[in-house]
Motif scaffolding. Structure first.
Motif, PDB file in Angstrom:
ATOM      1  N   SER A   6       0.495  -1.567   0.412  1.00  0.00           N
ATOM      2  CA  SER A   6       0.312   0.056  -0.038  1.00  0.00           C
ATOM      3  C   SER A   6       0.686   1.212   0.683  1.00  0.00           C
ATOM      4  O   SER A   6       1.597   1.463   0.144  1.00  0.00           O
ATOM      5  CB  SER A   6      -0.213  -0.085   1.531  1.00  0.00           C
ATOM      6  OG  SER A   6      -0.516  -0.109   2.646  1.00  0.00           O
ATOM      7  N   THR A   7       0.168   2.240  -0.807  1.00  0.00           N
ATOM      8  CA  THR A   7       1.071   3.171  -0.670  1.00  0.00           C
ATOM      9  C   THR A   7       0.029   4.814   0.093  1.00  0.00           C
ATOM     10  O   THR A   7      -1.031   4.476  -0.047  1.00  0.00           O
ATOM     11  CB  THR A   7       1.531   3.907  -1.542  1.00  0.00           C
ATOM     12  OG1 THR A   7       0.225   3.753  -2.881  1.00  0.00           O
ATOM     13  CG2 THR A   7       2.598   2.860  -2.593  1.00  0.00           C
ATOM     14  N   GLU A   8       0.442   5.709   0.515  1.00  0.00           N
ATOM     15  CA  GLU A   8       0.351   6.470   1.052  1.00  0.00           C
ATOM     16  C   GLU A   8      -0.876   7.735   0.226  1.00  0.00           C
ATOM     17  O   GLU A   8      -0.322   7.285  -1.629  1.00  0.00           O
ATOM     18  CB  GLU A   8       0.745   7.529   1.899  1.00  0.00           C
ATOM     19  CG  GLU A   8       1.718   8.445   0.881  1.00  0.00           C
ATOM     20  CD  GLU A   8       3.144   7.199   1.102  1.00  0.00           C
ATOM     21  OE1 GLU A   8       4.274   8.455   0.667  1.00  0.00           O
ATOM     22  OE2 GLU A   8       3.070   6.314   1.427  1.00  0.00           O
ATOM     23  N   PRO A   9      -2.015   8.289   0.243  1.00  0.00           N
ATOM     24  CA  PRO A   9      -2.997   9.156  -0.321  1.00  0.00           C
ATOM     25  C   PRO A   9      -1.946  10.219  -1.041  1.00  0.00           C
ATOM     26  O   PRO A   9      -2.079  10.242  -2.099  1.00  0.00           O
ATOM     27  CB  PRO A   9      -3.967   9.696   0.296  1.00  0.00           C
ATOM     28  CG  PRO A   9      -3.883   8.379   2.071  1.00  0.00           C
ATOM     29  CD  PRO A   9      -2.666   7.843   1.715  1.00  0.00           C
ATOM     30  N   GLU A  10      -0.682  10.661  -0.465  1.00  0.00           N
ATOM     31  CA  GLU A  10      -0.208  11.676  -1.607  1.00  0.00           C
ATOM     32  C   GLU A  10       0.649  11.373  -2.500  1.00  0.00           C
ATOM     33  O   GLU A  10       0.078  11.812  -3.406  1.00  0.00           O
ATOM     34  CB  GLU A  10       0.874  12.524  -0.414  1.00  0.00           C
ATOM     35  CG  GLU A  10      -0.054  13.234   1.070  1.00  0.00           C
ATOM     36  CD  GLU A  10      -0.191  12.288   1.958  1.00  0.00           C
ATOM     37  OE1 GLU A  10      -1.071  12.668   2.803  1.00  0.00           O
ATOM     38  OE2 GLU A  10      -0.389  10.979   2.186  1.00  0.00           O
ATOM     39  N   PHE A  11       1.469  10.747  -2.080  1.00  0.00           N
ATOM     40  CA  PHE A  11       1.557   9.783  -3.700  1.00  0.00           C
ATOM     41  C   PHE A  11       0.532   9.487  -4.586  1.00  0.00           C
ATOM     42  O   PHE A  11       1.027   8.937  -5.656  1.00  0.00           O
ATOM     43  CB  PHE A  11       2.585   8.111  -2.814  1.00  0.00           C
ATOM     44  CG  PHE A  11       3.085   7.861  -4.274  1.00  0.00           C
ATOM     45  CD1 PHE A  11       4.342   8.522  -4.186  1.00  0.00           C
ATOM     46  CD2 PHE A  11       3.259   6.571  -4.232  1.00  0.00           C
ATOM     47  CE1 PHE A  11       5.581   7.201  -5.995  1.00  0.00           C
ATOM     48  CE2 PHE A  11       4.158   5.990  -5.593  1.00  0.00           C
ATOM     49  CZ  PHE A  11       5.188   6.518  -5.762  1.00  0.00           C
ATOM     50  N   GLU A  12      -0.464   8.280  -4.411  1.00  0.00           N
ATOM     51  CA  GLU A  12      -1.521   7.646  -5.145  1.00  0.00           C
ATOM     52  C   GLU A  12      -1.655   9.199  -5.691  1.00  0.00           C
ATOM     53  O   GLU A  12      -1.835   9.358  -7.580  1.00  0.00           O
ATOM     54  CB  GLU A  12      -2.872   7.569  -3.826  1.00  0.00           C
ATOM     55  CG  GLU A  12      -2.148   5.441  -3.903  1.00  0.00           C
ATOM     56  CD  GLU A  12      -1.847   5.097  -4.944  1.00  0.00           C
ATOM     57  OE1 GLU A  12      -2.293   4.967  -6.158  1.00  0.00           O
ATOM     58  OE2 GLU A  12      -1.217   4.226  -4.897  1.00  0.00           O
ATOM     59  N   ALA A  13      -1.751   9.948  -5.588  1.00  0.00           N
ATOM     60  CA  ALA A  13      -1.773  11.824  -6.245  1.00  0.00           C
ATOM     61  C   ALA A  13      -0.874  11.344  -7.411  1.00  0.00           C
ATOM     62  O   ALA A  13      -0.994  12.216  -8.456  1.00  0.00           O
ATOM     63  CB  ALA A  13      -2.193  12.555  -5.543  1.00  0.00           C
ATOM     64  N   ALA A  57      14.168  12.792 -11.583  1.00  0.00           N
ATOM     65  CA  ALA A  57      15.363  11.395 -10.726  1.00  0.00           C
ATOM     66  C   ALA A  57      15.211  11.106  -9.675  1.00  0.00           C
ATOM     67  O   ALA A  57      15.988  11.310  -8.891  1.00  0.00           O
ATOM     68  CB  ALA A  57      17.175  12.784 -10.825  1.00  0.00           C
ATOM     69  N   ALA A  58      14.136  10.786  -9.605  1.00  0.00           N
ATOM     70  CA  ALA A  58      13.142   9.951  -8.113  1.00  0.00           C
ATOM     71  C   ALA A  58      13.806   8.616  -7.540  1.00  0.00           C
ATOM     72  O   ALA A  58      13.747   8.184  -6.560  1.00  0.00           O
ATOM     73  CB  ALA A  58      12.192   9.589  -9.054  1.00  0.00           C
ATOM     74  N   HIS A  59      14.896   7.925  -8.153  1.00  0.00           N
ATOM     75  CA  HIS A  59      15.497   6.351  -8.190  1.00  0.00           C
ATOM     76  C   HIS A  59      16.936   7.360  -6.599  1.00  0.00           C
ATOM     77  O   HIS A  59      17.006   6.526  -6.191  1.00  0.00           O
ATOM     78  CB  HIS A  59      16.437   6.515  -9.048  1.00  0.00           C
ATOM     79  CG  HIS A  59      16.965   7.167 -10.201  1.00  0.00           C
ATOM     80  ND1 HIS A  59      16.608   7.922 -11.021  1.00  0.00           N
ATOM     81  CD2 HIS A  59      18.653   6.861 -10.391  1.00  0.00           C
ATOM     82  CE1 HIS A  59      17.482   8.467 -11.750  1.00  0.00           C
ATOM     83  NE2 HIS A  59      18.679   7.976 -11.107  1.00  0.00           N
ATOM     84  N   LEU A  60      17.173   8.653  -7.052  1.00  0.00           N
ATOM     85  CA  LEU A  60      17.967   8.969  -6.108  1.00  0.00           C
ATOM     86  C   LEU A  60      17.195   9.251  -5.130  1.00  0.00           C
ATOM     87  O   LEU A  60      16.199  10.114  -4.745  1.00  0.00           O
ATOM     88  CB  LEU A  60      19.094   9.928  -6.662  1.00  0.00           C
ATOM     89  CG  LEU A  60      20.216   9.526  -8.116  1.00  0.00           C
ATOM     90  CD1 LEU A  60      20.133  10.612  -8.352  1.00  0.00           C
ATOM     91  CD2 LEU A  60      20.599   8.393  -7.169  1.00  0.00           C
ATOM     92  N   PRO A  61      18.129   9.536  -3.908  1.00  0.00           N
ATOM     93  CA  PRO A  61      18.574   9.684  -2.205  1.00  0.00           C
ATOM     94  C   PRO A  61      17.616  11.640  -2.472  1.00  0.00           C
ATOM     95  O   PRO A  61      18.000  12.298  -3.313  1.00  0.00           O
ATOM     96  CB  PRO A  61      19.023   9.314  -1.800  1.00  0.00           C
ATOM     97  CG  PRO A  61      20.267   9.402  -2.165  1.00  0.00           C
ATOM     98  CD  PRO A  61      19.740   9.332  -3.684  1.00  0.00           C
ATOM     99  N   PRO A  62      16.842  12.011  -1.212  1.00  0.00           N
ATOM    100  CA  PRO A  62      16.999  13.541  -1.442  1.00  0.00           C
ATOM    101  C   PRO A  62      17.628  14.226  -1.538  1.00  0.00           C
ATOM    102  O   PRO A  62      18.412  15.126  -2.112  1.00  0.00           O
ATOM    103  CB  PRO A  62      15.663  13.638  -0.193  1.00  0.00           C
ATOM    104  CG  PRO A  62      14.932  11.661  -0.282  1.00  0.00           C
ATOM    105  CD  PRO A  62      16.450  11.675  -0.580  1.00  0.00           C
ATOM    106  N   LEU A  72       9.494   0.350  -4.376  1.00  0.00           N
ATOM    107  CA  LEU A  72       7.852  -0.039  -4.650  1.00  0.00           C
ATOM    108  C   LEU A  72       7.842   0.985  -4.733  1.00  0.00           C
ATOM    109  O   LEU A  72       7.105   0.698  -6.235  1.00  0.00           O
ATOM    110  CB  LEU A  72       7.442  -0.273  -3.581  1.00  0.00           C
ATOM    111  CG  LEU A  72       5.869  -0.644  -3.450  1.00  0.00           C
ATOM    112  CD1 LEU A  72       4.969  -2.065  -3.923  1.00  0.00           C
ATOM    113  CD2 LEU A  72       6.059  -1.331  -1.890  1.00  0.00           C
ATOM    114  N   LYS A  73       8.184   2.198  -5.013  1.00  0.00           N
ATOM    115  CA  LYS A  73       7.361   3.345  -4.730  1.00  0.00           C
ATOM    116  C   LYS A  73       8.154   3.143  -6.515  1.00  0.00           C
ATOM    117  O   LYS A  73       6.911   3.673  -7.318  1.00  0.00           O
ATOM    118  CB  LYS A  73       7.375   4.627  -4.030  1.00  0.00           C
ATOM    119  CG  LYS A  73       6.256   4.555  -3.176  1.00  0.00           C
ATOM    120  CD  LYS A  73       6.514   6.022  -2.375  1.00  0.00           C
ATOM    121  CE  LYS A  73       5.917   5.415  -1.407  1.00  0.00           C
ATOM    122  NZ  LYS A  73       6.191   6.833  -0.130  1.00  0.00           N
TER     123      LYS A  73
END
Length: 424
Positions: A6-13, A57-62, A72-73
């Motif tokens: 499961s993922t949180e609503p913010e990520f689903e958006a 570049a979502a695959h890298l850390p912040p 997973l995300k």
């Protein structure tokens, strides 16, 4: 073990924004007749929107400019991006640049991050992962490209091919043998080489099935490294770390591949479903035919199985790293590639002659799907990995040479013993 995808609503958006963005902004570009300058202008605007959403570049850390989402995300995101070959570069995670940036984030020192990784993330540089060699095939322990230490430098000599993006890259991450006497998985290292280094000879782009599109317009270069001298500071990690670094790079990359394949398979599946409900035949529509219903049901089942296997692999990586998910990663590599191929093949068959024309994206997708069963290791190699790792949990059973009671005889003796005990 409890599993939770499961993922949180913010990520689903965020995922919904990506779905809309890919459908409305990116897919139309596949058929747009734009010159290179206009294409660059359009994609620059799209990239700016992605960055505003915090999805670049979502695959890298912040701390390195990424989203720090976890595998997973990232898998769920790549499933959406897989619908179009144009989507990954617009989101800053197209291969091989995304994997190379991730590799430098994991194994690079501060000097290497500043010189190569950060410009790569900013889109100022392009990169190449140069590992595969003629003759070595899918066995990296047979690599022969050598790097010999000479004072404060390494001297590299060797022959590589299928170095994706090699014709356009500004720098190469080269897999080399630094200690040929070491055990097989400690022989190799990775070294950064700038394109303009003397002795780097890009011979050609190897023509492959599917043309340039099979590599995302990058090409597969054949390269000769002839007495290439680079400073010792270009070594990533330590000597002998090559295989460890490769696994850290390829593990997440294979999950991303598998999820992008699901996006491609879903697109082909949608095209197939639209066809069967629309195509009229003599006594109804194709959707009424049992053979077409078998195509739809089988494709749906295969895709759902591949999706669950991939999410499981991603979840295990988030929980315990690449090592915890090695069997799962090997599973999704061969199963996901086969499912992609199967679904696209059925979609083409449903369309008849139209399916093999350039009027639909299916024929290009089909050629790329066939290549997916070879790159990042052929299916057979991953099946061997799964079998070997599975069979570790079983021990041989000694088979006696005397008479072996049949199951019926054993059951009869057990029943007789129980009867005797009850009577006693």
């Amino acid at each position: 073990m409890a599993w939770d995808f499961s993922t949180e609503p913010e990520f689903e958006a965020k995922l919904q924004w990506m779905r809309d963005f890919v459908r409305e902004e990116i897919l139309p570009l596949e058929v747009a007749d734009l010159d290179p300058e206009a294409s660059a202008t359009v994609t620059a605007g799209l990239k700016a929107q992605v960055k505003e959403q915090g999805l670049w570049a979502a695959h890298l850390p912040p701390e390195l400019g990424g989203g720090g989402f976890g595998q997973l995300k990232l898998g769920l995101m790549h499933e959406i991006l897989g619908r179009s070959r144009l989507a990954p570069p617009i989101f800053g995670n197209n291969a091989p640049d995304s994997g190379n940036a991730e590799l430098l984030a994991i194994g690079g020192n501060e000097f290497q991050k500043e010189r190569w990784m950060k410009p790569l993330l900013a889109g100022e540089l392009r990169s190449c992962f140069s590992m595969t060699e003629p003759g070595a095939g899918a066995d990296p322990t047979r690599l022969t490209t050598r790097a010999v230490r000479d004072g404060d430098e390494y001297v590299i000599n060797g022959h590589k091919w299928f170095s994706s993006n090699g014709s356009h890259a500004d720098f190469f991450i080269v897999m080399v043998v630094t200690d040929p006497e070491a055990e097989p998985h400690k022989r190799a290292s990775m070294i950064l080489v700038d394109r303009d280094t003397p002795g780097v000879n890009v011979l050609r782009d190897i023509p492959v099935m599917g043309g340039a599109h099979s590599a995302g317009d990058k090409g597969h270069a054949e390269i000769l490294y002839e007495d290439v001298r680079v400073p010792a500071s270009h070594l990533i990690g330590r000597e002998g770390d090559g295989f460890v670094l490769a696994q850290k790079r390829l593990g997440p990359g294979r999950i991303h591949h598998a999820m992008r394949w699901l996006g491609q398979a879903q697109r082909a599946f949608d095209i197939m479903c639209e066809r069967v409900v629309s195509r009229h035949v003599k006594d109804g529509v194709l959707a009424d035919k049992q053979m077409m219903q078998d195509f739809i049901a089988t494709s749906k089942a295969e895709m759902e199985a591949a999706r669950l296997l991939t999410l499981q692999a991603a979840w295990k990586m988030d929980q315990g790293g690449t090592k915890a998910a090695l069997t799962d990663i090997a599973l999704i590599k061969f199963w996901g590639a086969q499912v992609l191929y199967n679904v696209i093949d059925r979609a083409i068959q449903v369309h008849g002659s139209l399916g093999i024309t350039g009027d639909l994206p299916l024929e290009e997708m089909y050629r790329d799907a066939r290549a997916a069963r070879i790159y990042d290791g052929p299916d057979e190699v991953h099946k061997v990995t799964v079998a070997r790792r599975t069979l570790r949990d079983f021990t041989p059973v000694e088979v006696p040479t005397e008479h072996i009671p049949t199951r019926r005889e054993a059951a009869a003796r057990k029943f007789a013993a129980l009867l005797e005990a009850s009577e006693g």
